[in-house]
Write a protein that holds these residues in place. Structure first.
Motif, PDB file in Angstrom:
ATOM      1  N   GLN A 154      32.728  40.578  43.390  1.00 51.73           N
ATOM      2  CA  GLN A 154      32.427  40.722  41.957  1.00 51.73           C
ATOM      3  C   GLN A 154      33.707  40.910  41.157  1.00 51.73           C
ATOM      4  O   GLN A 154      33.891  40.309  40.097  1.00 51.73           O
ATOM      5  CB  GLN A 154      31.527  41.938  41.728  1.00 51.73           C
ATOM      6  CG  GLN A 154      30.066  41.653  41.970  1.00 51.73           C
ATOM      7  CD  GLN A 154      29.244  42.914  41.826  1.00 51.73           C
ATOM      8  OE1 GLN A 154      29.790  43.998  41.658  1.00 51.73           O
ATOM      9  NE2 GLN A 154      27.939  42.781  41.926  1.00 51.73           N
ATOM     10  N   ALA A 155      34.586  41.766  41.676  1.00 50.52           N
ATOM     11  CA  ALA A 155      35.825  42.045  40.954  1.00 50.52           C
ATOM     12  C   ALA A 155      36.666  40.777  40.828  1.00 50.52           C
ATOM     13  O   ALA A 155      37.184  40.478  39.752  1.00 50.52           O
ATOM     14  CB  ALA A 155      36.614  43.131  41.676  1.00 50.52           C
ATOM     15  N   SER A 187      35.477  38.490  38.229  1.00 51.17           N
ATOM     16  CA  SER A 187      35.826  38.850  36.863  1.00 51.17           C
ATOM     17  C   SER A 187      37.329  39.031  36.712  1.00 51.17           C
ATOM     18  O   SER A 187      37.793  39.842  35.911  1.00 51.17           O
ATOM     19  CB  SER A 187      35.055  40.086  36.424  1.00 51.17           C
ATOM     20  OG  SER A 187      34.940  41.000  37.471  1.00 51.17           O
ATOM     21  N   LEU A 245      39.708  40.404  38.493  1.00 48.24           N
ATOM     22  CA  LEU A 245      40.333  41.699  38.731  1.00 48.24           C
ATOM     23  C   LEU A 245      40.601  41.869  40.212  1.00 48.24           C
ATOM     24  O   LEU A 245      39.858  41.377  41.049  1.00 48.24           O
ATOM     25  CB  LEU A 245      39.400  42.829  38.281  1.00 48.24           C
ATOM     26  CG  LEU A 245      39.160  42.966  36.783  1.00 48.24           C
ATOM     27  CD1 LEU A 245      38.029  43.934  36.549  1.00 48.24           C
ATOM     28  CD2 LEU A 245      40.414  43.449  36.091  1.00 48.24           C
TER      29      LEU A 245
END
Lengths: 293, 277, 258
Positions: A17-18, A21, A23
């Motif tokens: 997920q990071a 996005s 990150l």
């Protein structure tokens, strides 16, 4: 009982997920390395490389032996890698894991097969005596990107290494101790470095440099590109994994070239610093055997 | 083994008489072994390999999960949720000119095993077969360059024969360049499908792509080459993979048509686009 | 609690004046007999032959005169289960039809978590946990040569008390020392750690669970927040930041992540 550590489902999901996005867990950019620290030991050829929490110790050594029968004019050059249980519970002694096999193959291809070390210069008496140069790479702790760090350590230790000076008079080979004659550097031709990309996403569309252990555990594929600063590819290995667009692989290669130039400059700087430290007062320069010739 | 590559610039023909963009003859068969779940035999020029697939079946032992033991072959994706792909390669002693014994612990073979295993695992729908193993065993009968490519193609065909659901063919071939690493001449031509002599002499790489797309599953380059050469070589390689895929597809369809004709299988809904005459 | 914490090395002799002595009135009253006994915490050992108390790990010696206890505060080491600890474990697999094997740390053997040790669990409604799932549990049994046992329910009340499977979020590894300091009732005063409070003061919304085995679970709607919490904790841990430095670090971190 030590067991193979594997990240939990929560962690795997979170990392993906990071990354989706834009990150990374440690706040780095996708194409950014962790700070690379290099320190040389008191002895020639001992180097410790730290890449974040990944720590690698490489030691080069040389001894006089008999050359291989089919290659009488070449010296012998070997790279030995060791992944001990100290680095990660997944490793066992005397039982090479896939990681270890691939790591040693990559080092072999990058440094040895690309002809970084001039093995002909290791020959002393054709067919009878030659130097056997050996690099031992020890993985002290494993937090991802072993390949890049191990390759850097191997190259650094070989470039730092000095072998005893020798002379041949009337067919008698003399090996001088460091006290008699200053040891000489190896015949070095070019410095290759590895850059490893990790891919994420269904189509491998997210590419990340210098993945940590956790990031490596969730990647869908990886590609290691070895280059030197002259823009020569020494080896490329994308060994399976999720297919990646050919164009993005080309982009990865060009970014890798930039990183390799940085590595090369860093190593040159560190070696110069170390030489300066050893050469305090210019005393060694006076004693150097090179002056005699 | 010195090879006179300078003749290429005169006639634009390679040592075996091919042009730069020609593949060698590919001859393939599937369902060669009656006892296996899937099997194939593949020739790329003089490189000849055989492949036998067993599975998906229950794993042989609990200790094997996710680990490459001595001689156990390479596994990929063997965690509980999906099938593990185990690849083992046997290189026959008579396969090359000089008879060399290669032990099972040979790192080069282990690297090949792990490459094929992880390349196929990405295409096979392994998540449909939890707690099971797909075992692929490859036999190298004759070597004349492009070994990894031949092994991947044979394994793909055998997996198709075994009826394991997969996204698309994983087709592979090699590409090279007529320039040596030192020469920086811009006129260097890329070459398709290297044989053993060319592989020794010239820089080259192995590419495997997924189906008709430009997506590269395997890219292995083991020789020194200028970075500017890579683009040309990769483009030729990817193009070659598409040709190889078409050939593999024809092999599978021919076999299917034959089986329908012989009445071994009934013509099903999925076979509609296949003409039976 | 003493403010001065002398640094000790293994085998050092401890200044006898630091060892708390029983107070006169305590020794006389009956109910404080328990308090009259000196309690040794982790990192200290009583040598039977000489009667001396010797540190076994390097760290800061903490003496609590009121509770008559002393221990050595150290950062490292691997987790050894002891009864009553709350831990974050990772489910390895379900075995035997009635228990989970749970991994507490990479180098230790698995702990056992019975299927029935969850709130409201019965033979028919048992929890389904996939391999790799996280649970927040309490150690209910720990012996030196046996696998520890865990529970996610209080045996007295039958309530979960916040224990159970941890859904979503992620987990960060910290040192055992930091995990223990975070778990202290007054972590800012006693443990010198207030990094989570500062993060909350900055307006970040997140929930945490702290495992005594050196794991901190964090969940938030925003991925950025989770990363910020993780980085702040690991920075505090690695650089041994004081409370003031923690405040500065959190301010800097929030600014750099905007």
């Amino acid at each position: 009982m030590p067991r193979e550590a594997e990240p939990s489902l929560n962690e795997k999901q979170f990392v993906i997920q990071a990354l989706q996005s834009n990150l990374r867990l440690d706040g780095r950019k996708f194409d950014q390395y962790r700070p690379l620290e290099v320190s040389f030991g008191e002895q020639y050829g001992v180097v410790e490389v730290k890449l974040g929490k990944t720590r690698i110790l490489a030691k080069a050594s040389a001894e006089v032996t008999v050359p291989y029968v089919d290659r009488p004019l070449d010296g012998i050059f070997t790279i030995a890698t060791e992944l001990s249980p100290m680095a990660s519970p997944a490793f066992e002694v005397n039982r090479p894991t896939e990681t270890e096999v691939l790591l040693s193959r990559l080092l072999e291809k990058t440094v040895r097969r690309s002809g970084a070390l001039d093995t002909e210069s290791l020959c002393l008496v054709a067919g009878q005596k030659c130097w056997h140069v050996r690099v031992d790479v020890h993985i002290l702790s494993h937090d991802g990107d072993l390949i890049d760090a191990a390759c850097f350590a191997t190259v650094a230790s070989l470039r730092h290494f000095r072998k005893p000076d020798t002379s041949i008079e009337n067919g008698v080979l003399t090996v001088y101790t460091p006290a008699e004659r200053e040891p000489v550097p190896l015949g070095w031709l070019h410095s290759p470095f590895c850059v490893t990309w990790s891919f994420y996403g269904d189509e491998g569309e997210i590419a990340v440099l210098d993945a940590t252990w956790l990031e490596e555990a969730v990647r869908v594929g990886s590609c290691t590109i070895s280059l030197n600063r002259h823009g020569e590819i020494c080896q490329i290995a994308k060994l399976g994994g999720t297919p990646v667009e050919a164009l993005s692989l080309l982009q990865c290669t060009s970014i890798a070239l930039v990183r390799v130039k940085e590595f090369s400059a860093l190593l040159d700087k560190k070696l110069a610093e170390d030489a300066k430290r050893r050469d305090r007062g210019g005393l060694l320069a006076e004693l150097s055997a090179e002056n005699d010739r | 083994m010195p090879l006179d590559t300078s003749s290429y610039s005169l006639a634009l023909l390679r040592v075996d008489g091919r042009r730069w963009n020609e593949l060698r003859r590919i001859n393939a068969q599937i369902r060669t072994q009656a006892a296996a779940d899937g099997s194939s035999y593949l020739e790329m020029g003089h490189t000849k390999v055989m492949c036998v697939v067993t599975g998906p079946s229950e794993p042989f032992g609990p200790a094997r999960v996710g680990r490459t033991g001595a001689g156990a072959g390479a596994t990929a994706g063997a965690s509980g949720g999906e099938a593990g792909v185990v690849v083992s390669i046997v290189v026959a002693g008579f396969s090359s000119v000089d008879r060399k014994r290669r032990g099972r612990g040979d790192k080069r073979i282990q690297e090949l095993q792990s490459t094929i295993s992880s390349a196929l695992a990405a295409s096979l729908h392994t998540h449909l077969f939890p707690h099971s193993t797909i075992s692929i065993s490859l036999h190298v009968l004759s070597q004349d360059g492009s070994l990894l490519a031949a092994l991947i193609n044979a394994a793909t065909l055998a997996c198709v024969d075994a009826g394991i659901p997969m996204t698309d063919y994983v087709a592979a071939c090699t590409a090279g360049s007529t320039s040596t690493y030192a020469a920086n001449d811009e006129s260097a031509d890329p070459l398709l499908d290297l044989n053993h002599q060319e592989e020794q002499e010239l820089p080259g790489l192995t590419v495997a792509t997924l189906g008709d797309s430009d997506r590269v599953a395997v890219l292995v380059c083991e020789s020194r080459v200028q970075v500017s050469r890579l683009e040309g070589m990769l483009a030729v390689g990817v193009d070659g993979c598409k040709q190889v895929r078409a050939i593999l597809d024809r092999v599978v369809r021919d076999k299917g048509r034959k089986m329908v004709q012989e009445g071994t299988v009934q013509k099903g809904v999925g076979l509609e686009d296949m003409e039976v005459d | 609690m003493e403010t001065e914490r002398p640094f000790v090395l293994p085998g050092d002799s401890i200044d006898p004046s630091l060892i708390p002595v029983p107070r006169q009135q305590d020794a006389q009253t009956q109910n404080s007999k328990k308090q009259a006994v000196l309690r040794l915490g982790p990192g200290l050992r009583h040598m039977a032959a000489t009667g001396a108390i010797v540190p076994t790990v390097p760290g800061q010696l903490v003496v609590d005169g009121r509770k008559r206890s002393m221990w050595v505060e150290s950062k490292g080491g691997r987790y050894v289960a002891s009864v009553g600890d709350v831990v974050i474990g990772q489910v390895q697999r379900s075995a035997g039809g009635d228990l989970f094997y749970v991994n507490l740390s990479p180098y230790t053997s698995n702990a056992i978590l019975p299927h029935l040790a969850f709130e409201g669990a019965s033979k028919k409604t048992r929890p389904q946990l996939a391999p790799g799932a996280l649970v927040y549990a309490r150690v209910s049994l720990a012996n030196r040569h046996m696998d520890p046992e865990l529970e996610c329910v209080s045996p007295a009340t039958g309530k979960a008390d916040g224990l159970g499977p941890l859904v979503g979020g992620t987990v960060f590894d910290v040192s055992l020392g930091l995990a223990r300091r975070l778990l202290m009732a007054r972590s800012r005063e006693e443990g010198q750690v207030a990094v989570l409070d500062f993060l909350g003061d900055e307006g970040l919304a997140f929930e945490t669970a702290i495992g005594r085995n050196g794991k901190v679970w964090v969940r938030s709607d925003s991925i950025k927040t989770m990363i910020a919490v993780g980085r702040a904790l690991q920075k505090t841990d690695e650089d041994d930041l004081s409370v003031d430095d923690q405040r500065k670090m959190v301010k800097w971190l929030i600014k750099s992540m905007r």
